[in-house]
Structure formats: structure tokens, C-alpha cells
Design a protein around this motif. Sequence first.
Motif, PDB file in Angstrom:
ATOM      1  N   ILE A   1      54.839  15.599 -55.949  1.00 23.75           N
ATOM      2  CA  ILE A   1      54.497  14.724 -57.064  1.00 23.75           C
ATOM      3  C   ILE A   1      53.105  15.050 -57.591  1.00 23.75           C
ATOM      4  O   ILE A   1      52.859  15.061 -58.804  1.00 23.75           O
ATOM      5  CB  ILE A   1      54.628  13.259 -56.620  1.00 23.75           C
ATOM      6  CG1 ILE A   1      56.121  12.952 -56.568  1.00 23.75           C
ATOM      7  CG2 ILE A   1      53.913  12.321 -57.564  1.00 23.75           C
ATOM      8  CD1 ILE A   1      56.483  11.573 -56.215  1.00 23.75           C
ATOM      9  N   ASN A   2      52.235  15.363 -56.655  1.00 21.19           N
ATOM     10  CA  ASN A   2      50.897  15.755 -57.083  1.00 21.19           C
ATOM     11  C   ASN A   2      50.947  17.000 -57.963  1.00 21.19           C
ATOM     12  O   ASN A   2      50.229  17.101 -58.959  1.00 21.19           O
ATOM     13  CB  ASN A   2      50.018  16.038 -55.868  1.00 21.19           C
ATOM     14  CG  ASN A   2      49.320  14.774 -55.399  1.00 21.19           C
ATOM     15  OD1 ASN A   2      49.008  13.912 -56.223  1.00 21.19           O
ATOM     16  ND2 ASN A   2      49.115  14.651 -54.112  1.00 21.19           N
ATOM     17  N   ARG A   3      51.825  17.912 -57.569  1.00 21.97           N
ATOM     18  CA  ARG A   3      51.937  19.124 -58.382  1.00 21.97           C
ATOM     19  C   ARG A   3      52.481  18.771 -59.761  1.00 21.97           C
ATOM     20  O   ARG A   3      52.043  19.314 -60.783  1.00 21.97           O
ATOM     21  CB  ARG A   3      52.817  20.160 -57.685  1.00 21.97           C
ATOM     22  CG  ARG A   3      51.987  21.043 -56.748  1.00 21.97           C
ATOM     23  CD  ARG A   3      52.752  21.457 -55.526  1.00 21.97           C
ATOM     24  NE  ARG A   3      53.841  22.352 -55.846  1.00 21.97           N
ATOM     25  CZ  ARG A   3      54.802  22.680 -54.966  1.00 21.97           C
ATOM     26  NH1 ARG A   3      54.768  22.150 -53.746  1.00 21.97           N
ATOM     27  NH2 ARG A   3      55.757  23.497 -55.298  1.00 21.97           N
ATOM     28  N   CYS A   4      53.452  17.877 -59.821  1.00 21.71           N
ATOM     29  CA  CYS A   4      53.965  17.404 -61.101  1.00 21.71           C
ATOM     30  C   CYS A   4      52.827  16.869 -61.960  1.00 21.71           C
ATOM     31  O   CYS A   4      52.712  17.176 -63.154  1.00 21.71           O
ATOM     32  CB  CYS A   4      54.968  16.269 -60.891  1.00 21.71           C
ATOM     33  SG  CYS A   4      56.609  16.850 -60.521  1.00 21.71           S
ATOM     34  N   LEU A   5      52.007  16.079 -61.315  1.00 16.89           N
ATOM     35  CA  LEU A   5      50.908  15.474 -62.054  1.00 16.89           C
ATOM     36  C   LEU A   5      49.967  16.551 -62.584  1.00 16.89           C
ATOM     37  O   LEU A   5      49.427  16.440 -63.688  1.00 16.89           O
ATOM     38  CB  LEU A   5      50.143  14.494 -61.159  1.00 16.89           C
ATOM     39  CG  LEU A   5      50.932  13.229 -60.782  1.00 16.89           C
ATOM     40  CD1 LEU A   5      50.098  12.326 -59.901  1.00 16.89           C
ATOM     41  CD2 LEU A   5      51.401  12.478 -62.016  1.00 16.89           C
ATOM     42  N   ALA A   6      49.800  17.583 -61.755  1.00 14.48           N
ATOM     43  CA  ALA A   6      48.939  18.679 -62.208  1.00 14.48           C
ATOM     44  C   ALA A   6      49.520  19.324 -63.456  1.00 14.48           C
ATOM     45  O   ALA A   6      48.788  19.661 -64.406  1.00 14.48           O
ATOM     46  CB  ALA A   6      48.790  19.707 -61.098  1.00 14.48           C
ATOM     47  N   VAL A   7      50.850  19.474 -63.458  1.00 12.80           N
ATOM     48  CA  VAL A   7      51.491  20.058 -64.645  1.00 12.80           C
ATOM     49  C   VAL A   7      51.279  19.145 -65.857  1.00 12.80           C
ATOM     50  O   VAL A   7      51.010  19.608 -66.962  1.00 12.80           O
ATOM     51  CB  VAL A   7      52.989  20.304 -64.365  1.00 12.80           C
ATOM     52  CG1 VAL A   7      53.669  20.821 -65.607  1.00 12.80           C
ATOM     53  CG2 VAL A   7      53.152  21.265 -63.220  1.00 12.80           C
ATOM     54  N   HIS A   8      51.357  17.849 -65.591  1.00 10.06           N
ATOM     55  CA  HIS A   8      51.074  16.903 -66.670  1.00 10.06           C
ATOM     56  C   HIS A   8      49.716  17.193 -67.277  1.00 10.06           C
ATOM     57  O   HIS A   8      49.546  17.215 -68.494  1.00 10.06           O
ATOM     58  CB  HIS A   8      51.070  15.457 -66.151  1.00 10.06           C
ATOM     59  CG  HIS A   8      52.412  14.974 -65.734  1.00 10.06           C
ATOM     60  ND1 HIS A   8      52.638  13.717 -65.247  1.00 10.06           N
ATOM     61  CD2 HIS A   8      53.613  15.586 -65.728  1.00 10.06           C
ATOM     62  CE1 HIS A   8      53.907  13.582 -64.947  1.00 10.06           C
ATOM     63  NE2 HIS A   8      54.527  14.712 -65.230  1.00 10.06           N
ATOM     64  N   GLY A   9      48.787  17.393 -66.391  1.00 11.89           N
ATOM     65  CA  GLY A   9      47.424  17.685 -66.856  1.00 11.89           C
ATOM     66  C   GLY A   9      47.415  18.900 -67.759  1.00 11.89           C
ATOM     67  O   GLY A   9      46.765  18.911 -68.814  1.00 11.89           O
ATOM     68  N   LYS A  10      48.169  19.911 -67.342  1.00 14.81           N
ATOM     69  CA  LYS A  10      48.194  21.146 -68.144  1.00 14.81           C
ATOM     70  C   LYS A  10      48.759  20.856 -69.531  1.00 14.81           C
ATOM     71  O   LYS A  10      48.257  21.341 -70.543  1.00 14.81           O
ATOM     72  CB  LYS A  10      49.055  22.196 -67.437  1.00 14.81           C
ATOM     73  CG  LYS A  10      48.220  23.050 -66.491  1.00 14.81           C
ATOM     74  CD  LYS A  10      49.089  24.137 -65.878  1.00 14.81           C
ATOM     75  CE  LYS A  10      48.443  24.663 -64.622  1.00 14.81           C
ATOM     76  NZ  LYS A  10      49.422  25.313 -63.751  1.00 14.81           N
ATOM     77  N   LEU A  11      49.816  20.058 -69.556  1.00 13.34           N
ATOM     78  CA  LEU A  11      50.427  19.740 -70.845  1.00 13.34           C
ATOM     79  C   LEU A  11      49.423  19.020 -71.750  1.00 13.34           C
ATOM     80  O   LEU A  11      49.285  19.341 -72.927  1.00 13.34           O
ATOM     81  CB  LEU A  11      51.651  18.845 -70.628  1.00 13.34           C
ATOM     82  CG  LEU A  11      52.961  19.589 -70.323  1.00 13.34           C
ATOM     83  CD1 LEU A  11      54.082  18.577 -70.131  1.00 13.34           C
ATOM     84  CD2 LEU A  11      53.312  20.550 -71.446  1.00 13.34           C
ATOM     85  N   GLU A  12      48.741  18.044 -71.128  1.00 13.31           N
ATOM     86  CA  GLU A  12      47.738  17.319 -71.901  1.00 13.31           C
ATOM     87  C   GLU A  12      46.678  18.267 -72.441  1.00 13.31           C
ATOM     88  O   GLU A  12      46.251  18.174 -73.599  1.00 13.31           O
ATOM     89  CB  GLU A  12      47.067  16.259 -71.009  1.00 13.31           C
ATOM     90  CG  GLU A  12      47.982  15.133 -70.569  1.00 13.31           C
ATOM     91  CD  GLU A  12      47.981  13.981 -71.556  1.00 13.31           C
ATOM     92  OE1 GLU A  12      47.380  14.130 -72.619  1.00 13.31           O
ATOM     93  OE2 GLU A  12      48.611  12.942 -71.252  1.00 13.31           O
ATOM     94  N   ALA A  13      46.313  19.194 -71.591  1.00 13.18           N
ATOM     95  CA  ALA A  13      45.285  20.143 -71.998  1.00 13.18           C
ATOM     96  C   ALA A  13      45.769  20.971 -73.183  1.00 13.18           C
ATOM     97  O   ALA A  13      45.017  21.236 -74.136  1.00 13.18           O
ATOM     98  CB  ALA A  13      44.933  21.056 -70.824  1.00 13.18           C
ATOM     99  N   SER A  14      47.040  21.347 -73.099  1.00 12.38           N
ATOM    100  CA  SER A  14      47.556  22.160 -74.200  1.00 12.38           C
ATOM    101  C   SER A  14      47.533  21.362 -75.497  1.00 12.38           C
ATOM    102  O   SER A  14      47.251  21.883 -76.565  1.00 12.38           O
ATOM    103  CB  SER A  14      48.965  22.645 -73.869  1.00 12.38           C
ATOM    104  OG  SER A  14      49.870  21.574 -73.991  1.00 12.38           O
TER     105      SER A  14
END
Lengths: 787, 611
Positions: B484-497
Motif C-alpha cells: 500500500i505504501n508503494r501504491c501511495l508512492a505511485v500516487h505521489g508520482k501521478l500528482e507530481a506529473s
Amino acid sequence: MAANEEPKGAGALRNAFGNILCFFILLLIGVIAFSIRLFSVIKYESVIHEFDPYFNYRVTQFLTKNGIYDFWNWFDDRTWYPLGRVIGGTVYPGLTLTAGSMWWILNSFNIPLSVETVCVFTAPVFSANAAWATYLLTKEVKGTGAGLTAALLLAMVPSYISRSVAGSYDNEAVAIFALIFTFYLYIKTLNTGSLFYATLNALSYFYMVCSWGGYTFIINLIPMHALLCIVTGRYSSRLYIAYAPLVVLGTLLAALVPVVGFNAVMTSEHFASFLVFIIINVVALVYYIRGILSPKMFKVATTLVVTLGITVCVAVVAVLVAMVASSPTKGWSGRSLSLLDPTYASKYIPIIASVSEHQPPTWPSYFTDINVLAFLVPAGIIGCFLPLSDASSFVILYLVTSVYFSGVMVRLMLVLAPAACIISGIALSDSFNILTQSIKVHLGKLLSSASVAGDSTSENSASQTEPKASKHTPGEKSEEITKEKQPKKNRKKEKEKEKGTVEKVSNKKQSEKRALILPLEVSVVAILLIVLLGAFYVIHCVWAAAEAYSAPSIVLTSHSHDGLHVFDDFREAYAWLRHNTEVDDKVASWWDYGYQTTAMANRTVIVDNNTWNNTHIATVGTAMSSPEKQAWEIFNSLDVKYVLVVFGGLVGYPSDDINKFLWMVRIGGGVFPHIKEPDYLRDGQYRIDSQATQTMLNCLMYKLSYYRFVETDGKGFDRVRRTEIGRKYFKLTHFEEVFTTHHWMVRIFKLKPPKNRIRGKVKKSKSGSKSNAANKIEAKGRQNPWH
Amino acid sequence: MAISRVVLFLFFWNAILWTPARSDLVILKLDRKIDLTSQTVRVTSSLKIENAGPSTASKVLLAFPSHQARNIAELRSFYREGKSKVSSDQLRVELVEPQGMPPDLTFYAVQLQKDLRRGEILNLDVLAVFTHSLKPFPEQISQTEVQLVVFQDSAYYLSPYVVKVQSLGVKLPSKNVESFTKFENSKLIDSEIKYGPYENLPVFSYTPIVVHFESSSPFAVAQELLREIEISHWGNVQVTEHYKLVHGGAHNKGGFSRFDYQSRPFASESSSFRHLLARLPPRAHSVYYRDEIGNVSTSHLRGDSRKTELVIEPRYPMFGGWKTSFTIGYGLPLKDFLFQSEGRRLLNISFGCPIEDVVVDDLIVKVVLPEGSKDFYSSVPFSTKQWEEIKYSHLDIAGRPVLVLKKTNVVPEHNEPFLVYYRFNNLSLLREPLMLVSGFFLLFVAYIVFMHVDMSISKSSASYISKLQWDEVQTSLQHVLSVINRCLAVHGKLEASLRDLSRTGDVRSCKAARKAADSVFKELLKELNLALGSLQSSPQAAQIWPKVEELVAKERELQERLILKHSSVVDSYEKKHSGREIENRIAAHEQKLVALRHEVDDLIEILDELC
């Protein structure tokens, strides 16, 4: 992947660091607890203090010399002459056995420490243990932070220091550790429901029973808590496991201690625990039945059982009442009764009332003994209610009861101290948590605002005193950017920031458990104030340890213009008695000095600090308040060879025998009615000046204290009473002075041998003609209680 | 005068009855001085001896009445060369029992270094020290009275040889003499009584004299003194002295009045004493003075590089017959007292009692050598009783050898150094530190072992199994959380994009990020399902299962929302909407996202604590 692993690894590492840090903090707390109690050794010397510790020391010496079996069977013939005392059966052996086994272990490693050294340092060692036990207990209640704070507070709470400085070798030093540790194990069992801890709890309770009469506090407090849990609907199987084994095992074990014996099931102090034991079993049964029956059936069963139960209860209560009425002490022991009814002792037991530590405390003594904790306690109670658990309700109950007891007797301030420390620890740790968290949040915001220069204005508005400022998208975004920029920042900090963000965003969704965020300035100031408060506490504790509670009381010092002056008169007198009188000589003194005389002078005494026989003490009191001849007869019938009096009039030592004289008269008069207190009083006061009554001026205590005193300065000015003495020149007819210490603080007189019969008759008629009429009338009424 | 008559006449021999055959020696001149100023009686006799007989003589006999001989503490003799020069080397004196001598006499023989031939003349000095020879008379005095003592001896020198000329001087502490035996040629000058000269007296002439005089010198007698000298090769010699002291003078009668005592603070005539002076070796440190009930606070220590003086004051002034006991201890630097010679170590330390003017009845000196010492023996200049003991101290295993020396009647003359030789290996020094080190090491090892070994008694018990299962649950829970933490990290990437998009307007890269995220999400979903499966199957996880389920659901929702937001933003950019419009479109998402994120974080925190 690596980035994802990192928080986890960092967390584990931080955990490990946290544990090590915690361990070292605890170690340091132990060191503080030990070393703050060494002032007495550094300022004075490594010596046993006061009165009771001398007895304990003597018992320990006997134990180490003769072994445990002889110790249980020890009949001490050097005290309470001619009655003696069975030490093995009347002493709480916990402290002695502890120090004895410590000594034994050290010696089996060939570490040559003397028994005295071990005894002197037992109390500091156990205070460190008590601090660690406090940590464990508070940790069970409120977590590690509160635990550490509470342990630190306890390590130097003055109230406990007063009883556990190096040399203060008394039951309380060990007992407080046992008390806290028993409570810890109880809470631990309550939290885990483990039978293992329940057994340990019973063992720890056993140790407490061995150590101190105060164990009744435990056996009443824990049932109260169990009852509280049941009443408030908090019954669980964990409570049952915590409580039931303690009562069963604990009572069995307590009955093994000779001094308690059958009291463990026969005195009223223990009945509460049995009652609650019955209740908890009934409740457990009810819960079990409710589990197997349908609700409807359960209702039927309840009505059935309640009717039956009431009849049974009535029967049980009747039996209990009968037992209470028939038990040997009519239920309660004197000391317990004086706890429940503070006026009881002063009315019925002058011996208990005569001890200064049995008086109710004054307000300043609260301030000296627990200091700032008194102000932190209310905050801690609030902390215990947020949220209220089984454990925190126990702590609150402990505090409330101990506050009551400390209000009755100064001595029980000692029981209050751990409770106050635990609760103040909770308060301090909670407030620190909140304050540092809010500072962290604000710092996080400040950092992020610094990173985005353009948005500084909006940030400023956000970090103002209004925490729930309206949301700004740019602000939010900048937050996100900082997060991106500092991926390595530890997780917690980010979470805090997150929290801060959320706080701003969703004010309505703020959950209850979320920490209150205070404004930055307020939190900084508050932290400073708390640190100041803590510093004040530390300074006060060090002062108390160094100045107020370190004096061994057998050595007195005074600071004069030409430096330190030492008054070592007590030991001078005891050493003289030890070396220059026969081994079997009997020494009579007021009971305060009994333990010291047996331990330091190794001479047989008539009465000592174990005030078990009121009549015997009254006899000595009567002798001291009688005229010389009657006193001589009483002492001679008791085989007394030397009489020891403590006299402070020359140097101004206030706790001397003349100041204690009212208790001698009161206790003596309580048993032998021919001693009447009004005979000694002028205008309701004890006076020794020219206004004093004839009875007073003729009594033995006056004569022995002031014999040849007038010759020192020509006037006979008593520096304690601040007056000139009433009768200045007189001779002793039946006693002779054999020793007086350097500062006249201890005077030892010898009974003159019985006179030749003929001469005695002549003397008698002479003295009879000399003494005044009032004296003669009184003499008729007087009798020697021993004939 | 009357008193002296009462004192008994012990013996008085007629010289003619006893004429030993070998009395070839003749004492030409004899000068005897008796010093009575302190409690020990010192008799110094200087003899001028001539061998008048035919044979050579190798020894000179000294005779003492037995009652005196019992009190002899020390007997020494020296050659005297010239008028006052005394040679330093002492002659050997030993107890002998010659034949044909009168009873009740004890003889000592001075062994001459070279034989005295016929006609030769020899100058000999003899020093005899007696203890307990001054008897208080009266035996009991009150506190204020002065102490009177009686001394008896013979006016003539008791000798198996003919004495040609002799004289006697008795030196007294003061002029106050109660009485002394008047005799021919006796006179009192100042504080000295002179008898003689007497000429040509036969062998064994004896005339008792009695001197009754005032003595206020302290009669401090140590009935027992135990000196323990403990050598530590870490640099210290620890000396501990246990005293049992008594005032040996006239007993105090009628009590003690502090007032009388204090009103005359400088009562020098009183026989009581308050202070004792101990002369300790230089550089003594850590000095203490205590008794069985604690430190005695009345003492003073002063010292310089040559000496250390300790003034001790017993707890109470000592009157006649009063007793006390105390302990003195001090440390001495090792290098001052321990020396090396021929592979042996050699302790050289003073034997007697360091306190001035104290007579010791029983002195026991114990020399505690370090553990592991071998081949030890002592060399003492006078005869002592010796034996060995073992002492255990400070983590000893084999114990320390103790050499015990016992001597009775010790006077200040015995304050001489004695030697103890022993062998000791320096490596033994390291034994105890190494023992401690290994002990602590073992302790830590034991702790490590304890932490890593499964201590459960039964491998099939319910609690053990449940513990194992709980461990399993924890690992799978951790797995779930990490996914789940990794999922959240991906979320972060999306937000960054998205943020990149708002800055650069590059729709393509944003779409690429979205695509990458989608694929990662798929992967993670698989993993998550796997982990959840294992978690669900475990019965122990029942408690936490709802929480985990909730977490997964929330996360899913969060993910969907985010994707929605992402696509709508990308959409708007493609359609070239204004910033305001975009904001309006995603505002609802945004709020929901933040709320969801918050909940997810809470759940993670709760579950984290469980692990």
C-alpha cells in the motif's frame, strides 16, 4: 523499491535507537536515584541513621552471623527486660533478609563488604529499583514517555528520599519498591491476562508482606479497583486473572510470614479482599451463564439466583460480622484504626500519638515532600481520563486513596509520593507531547514557506495564531513540493506535516484523538515554563536530599562562625556504656533510645522503639515522673543499673527528654493512676522554671537532667526552654552521676547500691521531715507498680 | 613511708650462701639509671667488667628476679667504646638456665662477640624495658585526685658477679614524691633519687627499695592490637590497626562529673588522657579512625614530606580502668615499602604500634600477601610466634597467604622495621581484571543466547502455535502495508506529473506517467491480493481483518479518485480550458482525495503499531 523499503528500515532502526536510548535513560535514572541519596555519606559518614534502622541493622547482624534458622527462632533477651522479645516472630523480615542475602552474595564472591556497608546502601539501591518499577508501571498505563518521566520524578522525590537516604535502613526503603512493583504486575496482568504475571504478582505481594505492615494498603486498594471495574462494567477475564490468583496465592503466602500468620485471614484489614473475591467469582459465573443461555432463559435464571443469592449473602454477612466481632483484635489494629479515624490515636493510644511521624501533616510538608508534583497531579488526572482505561483508573484510585492516608499521617506521605510521581509523569509527558508536536507542525510549515519564496505572504497568514485558516491552493501545492524535495525526511515528520495540512483543510473532520495544535509562541513559552518547573523541582529535590533529609540524627552538626561543629554525644555515651559497664547491666531510658542502646551499646534495655507493651513503657514513664526514691525502687525492682537521660539544655538540642516528658507523664498516668498530669502542669503548661510545680521539680527526670547544671553558668539557663531552671541546687540521694557527654546531651546515672537497713531508716525519717507537706500526702497514694 | 613498709620484701639473699664456681668475672664499675617518667620503666646499666678468672669468658649473665622478668619487654646490650660512644650493633641476648643458681631468678646471657680473655676489661651497656611495673597506689582514685604509683626494685644491682662500685639513679616525672626507701647514701635531688655509691658488694646482693610518687603520664595500654598489612601490587600497602585500649592506671571511683572535668580544662595533674598521637609513615593517605559504631570525628591529621601525625581522641576522656576500642587505617605508597632483591620481593615496614607511649600486651601483625605469592618468610629482629593463614578478599579464588606474627609485651622500642620476603609473578595481577572481563562477557553472551533461543517448553501447545501464527500474520500484514505504501508512492508520482503539467503544459509526458502508473497499479494489485489471501486464511488475523479490509477499500477508492482527477485534468489541458475552470472541475476530487488520504494514513498508522 529501495525508496519504498527505506521508511520501514528507518523505523526499525529508530525503534532500536529508541530502545537503547530508553535503556540508557533508565540507567541514568537509576544512577541519579542512587547518588542523590549519598549526600548523607558524603556530608556525614557511612553510618546507620536514627532509631529503627539500628534495630534492623542489629537483626541483620544476627542473621548474617547465625543463619536463617536461628533468626526465625531468635528470642532477644537484651530488650524489654525482663520480658524479652521474640524477634523472629514479631519482625517484618523482608528488609533483613534482603540485606542479608545481598551481603551473602557479595561475600560468596569474596567481596569483603561489611554488613554495615550493605545495610547503609540497601536503601539507595532499592530506590533505583523503585524508579525502574515506576517506569514499568507508568509504561503500562501511558506508554514509554510517561514512564521515563515518572521514573525520573520518583528517583528524586523528596518524600521518598526522606526515607531512603544512605543509612536510612528501614522497611519503607524496600517496601516502596515492592509496592510499586506489585502494582505494576497487577496492571501488567490486567493488560495481558497472563497467568504468569498473576503468579509473579502474588510473589511480589508476598515480598511486600514480608517487608512492611503497609501491605494492607495493597490488599485493600486492589480489591477496590477490581470492584470499581466490575461496577463500571469493565469486568473481563483479564480482571479475573489479575485478581483471583492474587487473593488466593497472596493470602496463602502472607500467612507464611510469622508476623502476619493467621492475621491474613482473621483481621478486618483483609476482609475487603475476600468480599471482592466472592463478588468477582459471582460476576464471572454470571458472565459465563449469560454466554451459554439465551437472553430469555438468562432473565429467568437471574430472578431465580437473585432471590437465592440475597439469602446467601445475608448469611455470609452475618458470619463475617460474627467473625469480626470474635477476631482477636476486634477487627482492626490500632494503627489501622487511627488511619480510618484520625482522632482515634490521640484519644486512646498515647504511644501512637506521641510519635511525631504519626501526626497529620501540615500544608508546608506537602510542599517540601512532593513539591511541584502537587500542582502537576490535577493535570495528570485529566491525562488519565483521556482515555480512561483499566490501568489509568487504577492509578487514579491509588492517588485518591493515598492522598487521604497522607492527610492522616505524615509518614504515609511516602505512599502518596509514587502515585504523585506517576500521575505527574503522565501530565508532563502528555503536555510535552502536545507542545513538541505543535512546534514540529509549525516548524514544518516554516520550513516549507522558506522553500517557496513567492508564497511567503500566504504562509505567514497560515502560521498565525488561527490554525484553521482557510485553504489556499498555492500553499497546499508548496507543501507538496517540499515533500517531493525532501524524500529522505523521516516518515513521522511528514506525517506531522500531513496532519497540519489536514488540520487546515478539514476542520470539521478533525478526529478526537488528533493532537491539539497550539500556536508556536504559546508552545515554546509553555515548554520553557515546564522546563523551569522541572528545574525548580530538581533544585528543590537536591536541596532536600542535601540539607533536609541527610542528617543521621545521631551525629548533629552546627555551623558557627568558626566553622563546622560536630555533636557526637550520643555515640560517645553509647561507646562509654559499651566499654565501661558490665555486659549484663540493664540500662533504663525513655523508649526512643532503646534500639540505639541495644545496637550501639550492646546493653540490655527495659523498653525500646517496638512499643508492644504499653504497661512496661508506662512503668518507665512512671519512674521518670516519680520522685527519686520511688523511681529508685521501680528501677531497682527492674534490675536496672544505669539510667540514661537526654538533655539538650546546655547546647539547645530541642528533642530531649524534658520536651518528651509530657508523654512520659501521659503514658505513665494512663496505666498508673497515681501519676496525674495536672500535678505537673502550671497553667496548662509543662514548665521547669520557677513557676513549675513541686511535683515537677522533684521528679526524677528533672533532677537527672539538671543535676549540677547550674554550676555551668551560675544561673542554670536552659537554652531549649529559654528560661532559668526552677530548682538550681540539689543533691541526688539514690543516684550518682557516672558519665556525661561532652555537650551534656546524654547523661548516665547509676543507681546507688541499696543502703544498709539501719542507715536507711534514719535517712528515711530525715528525708521525710525535710520534704514538704504536699509531697507527703502524695507519697501515701504512690505505690511502686512492681510490688 | 608507711606504705613502703607494707610493700613486701620478696627476697634478700645472703651473698655468701651462693657462690657460683664460674664467677670469674668481676664488675668493676656499675652505673644504673631507672627512668620512671613514663609508664614503661627503662633501666639503663653501664657495666665495666673484668675477667679475673683463669678461663676466657664468652658470655655475661644478667639476673632478674622472676617477678620482674615477667614484665621484661625488651633487653638489649651494646658494647660501649670510650666514654659515651655506644656501638650500634646489638649483642645477642638469650634466656639461659645455668646450673646451681638460686631459684626465683631468671638469667639472660649476653653473647660476646669475641671472648673475654683473662685480665681484659669490657664496657657493656644494658637496656631493660619493663611494662606494668608501676603499680598505682591507691588503686582507686576519684576524678580530681592525682595518681600515685609505686615502684620497687633493689638498691643493689642483682648480679651473679661481685660488684666493686655501683650507683643508682631513679628519675621521676616530677618533684612530688610521696615517699621512698631511705637507705644509706640515698638522697632526693630535684626529681631524681640517688642511691650509692656502694662498694664491694658480694654476689646476689639485694636490698628492696620502694618509691611512691606522683605520675600523671598516660597509662595507655593496648590489651590487644591487631595490625593487618595488606599488600596490593596495584600500588598500595593498606594498614589496618584494631586497638583494644585500656587506661592501666588507678581506677576511677565515684563516677565521672563532666562539670568537674570541664571546669579545669588544663588539669595536668590528672592521670586521664584525651589525646593519643600516632606517628604514621610519611605519605600516608586515606587515613581513617573509627570504631564499631562509626567514624570518630575527633581526630586531626597533619603531615609533611617526612612524617604524618595523626592526633586521635577517643570518644570520651580515658580515666583509670576505662576501656575503648577503635580502628585506624591508612594507605601507604607501595614503592616506599616494597623492594626487589634477587628475584624476591621484600616488604620492609615497621613492626610495632605507631601510637606514642602505648604498651601493647598482645600484638598480632598479619601480613597479607597478594594472591599467588610463594616462598615467603620473614625476618624480625626479635623473637615472635609465627604461623600462616589464608585470607579471602576481593574476588579471590585461592585466597591470599597471610603471615601472622605474634608478640607479647610490646613497647615503643619494638618500633623497628621487619622484613618479609616472597616471590610473586606480575602476571597474577591481571587475573582478577580478566576474570571480571570474562564474567561480564559471559553475561552478555548468555543474554544474547537467551534472546535468540526459543525457550518454549512444548512445540505443540496452543499458545506456541498461536504465537507462530501471530508472527505469520505480522509478516503478511507488513507485506500488505508495504504494498500500500508503494501504491501511495505511485500516487505521489501521478500528482507530481500533474504539477509538471501545470508548469510546462506537456500533456504527453503526463500521459506517459499515467500509463506507467497504471501498469504498476496492476502489478501491485496482484501482489496485494496474494498477501491478502494469506492474511485472510489465518485465524489470528480475524481481529485486524476488518481494518485491513477497510484500508484496502479506501486505498482503492483513493486510487480511482486520483485517476479520475488525473484524467480530467489531462482532458482539460487537451481541451485548453483555463486554470480557473480546471480548478473548479477538480475541486470536488481534491477535497475527497485529501479526506481519503487522511483516513488511509490513519489506518496505516494503526496497523503499523500492531506490527
